[in-house]
Design an enzyme around this catalytic site. Sequence first.
Site, mmCIF file in Angstrom:
data_model
loop_
_atom_site.group_PDB
_atom_site.id
_atom_site.type_symbol
_atom_site.label_atom_id
_atom_site.label_comp_id
_atom_site.label_asym_id
_atom_site.label_seq_id
_atom_site.Cartn_x
_atom_site.Cartn_y
_atom_site.Cartn_z
ATOM 1 N N ASP A 294 34.647 27.342 45.005
ATOM 2 C CA ASP A 294 33.617 27.396 43.971
ATOM 3 C C ASP A 294 32.535 26.348 44.157
ATOM 4 O O ASP A 294 31.753 26.099 43.242
ATOM 5 C CB ASP A 294 34.249 27.283 42.579
ATOM 6 C CG ASP A 294 35.428 26.336 42.549
ATOM 7 O OD1 ASP A 294 35.485 25.439 43.415
ATOM 8 O OD2 ASP A 294 36.296 26.485 41.666
ATOM 9 N N LYS B 75 37.806 35.707 31.513
ATOM 10 C CA LYS B 75 37.584 36.230 32.857
ATOM 11 C C LYS B 75 37.545 37.753 32.708
ATOM 12 O O LYS B 75 38.577 38.386 32.488
ATOM 13 C CB LYS B 75 38.707 35.801 33.801
ATOM 14 C CG LYS B 75 38.768 34.287 34.030
ATOM 15 C CD LYS B 75 39.977 33.911 34.876
ATOM 16 C CE LYS B 75 39.978 32.426 35.234
ATOM 17 N NZ LYS B 75 41.189 32.034 35.983
#
Length: 474
Positions: free
Chosen positions: A252, A386
């Site tokens: 990330d 999510k």
Amino acid sequence: MSVQEYLDKHMLSRKIEDAVNAAVRAKAPDPILFISNHMKKAVPSAITKIRARQILDSRGIPTVEVDLYTNKGMYRASAPSGTAIGMYEAVELRDGDKGKFLGKGVSKAVKLINERISETLIGMDPTLQAQIDQAMIDLDKTENKIELGANAMLAVSIAACKAGAAEKEVPLYKHIADLSGKSKPVLPVPAFTVISGGKHAGNSLAVQEIMILPVGANNFTEAVQMGSETYHHLKSIISEKYGSNGCNVGDDGGFAPNISSFSEGLDLVKEAIDRSGYNGRIKLAMDVAATDFCIGRKYDLDSKAPNKSGQNFKTGEEMIEMYTQLCSDYPIVSIEQPFDKDDWEHAKLFSALGICQVVGDDLLMSNPKRIERAIQESACNALLLKINQIGTVTEAIEVVKLAKDALWGVVISHRSGETEDSFLADLAVGLATGQIKAGAPCRGERVAKYNQLLRVEEELGGQAVYAGENWRLP
């Protein structure tokens, strides 16, 4: 059929006359263009074609991309994917053929979209998001979307949402706000990942992410500046202390120096904040992802260090003591997944202390039943959303409402496997969640979300509201 008969059959003479009159009233400088657009608006939008394909996500692993067509245009969306797949979340459909993409291909999901889902949705109005999503849920007929796959359903659902916004001629975030019943959009505080560990990086750090939150920024644009400057100061500090190899990044975009202790990582970030001059205006957050290093009832903080593994076990009570001390020593305002996914006991004990925001990730997995249990038992006080764990836009909106009704915080979250799709940015603004976690202020698939938020703030102009200090309950 004569020309006049054709005109009469389709009432074209009246429609053309109406368009010309509208152009005259508007004093249109380009009457042909005006009339064309006016006529296009007069035709109700409908889904005419859906075409899916296999693309690669940011890790080089296949995912699903969808082009959804209406009689007004084409709208594209793709599904993100995570490293860990939980037992309580909606199921991704993967091919399982080890001879192709190591079993992670999505050609089955693509085929289902191009055939079954497409056939079901063609002709539907893209503004009716709930009906579109329900049609796919009814077609799937399973609780965890194992028949069609959450990755297939989500990509179609997002594409339909974009088409719905276009049909209404409003920005995507405004359409999402309308769908959720929200009246005022809010720019979220970004949780920038600056140090990566856990399953997202190859270092010895057990904690998955250390993040910075520019809560003291005056607007989102300034928040991005603060995050970027701090990130680059951190890069210099890591390079000075660990050499250039320490500046390698994780999935990330966070730096991945070969450190092993929570405090060592937090000290580096604190020094970067001091050096950038934003002391007091930037707070810290951690995604511990403790499920990944929970063995039995204990937590192995050195699980990634081969020579030390097994020597630094902590009980749940000792983890609570450690978090309490860390929140005292550092300006930590949020800790995500501090315990194992099934360690409800210690999650409740830690949340009851009220020291910081406690975010449920593996504990909840965006699953409504798990969220309801956590609300009843006070096991955490924030939802990590999510969207691929739940599978449709409508269901995502519903769980955010559930969390907000409980006065929880809500964090819109990326996945380790992302694409350049910026839908999450509009989702965070439209649902006024106040928080978004989209990775580091680097890497294209991460900054795509932050850049879209910059555009949204510019578009809103004087009406733009940045969550700032009200990041938990904007």
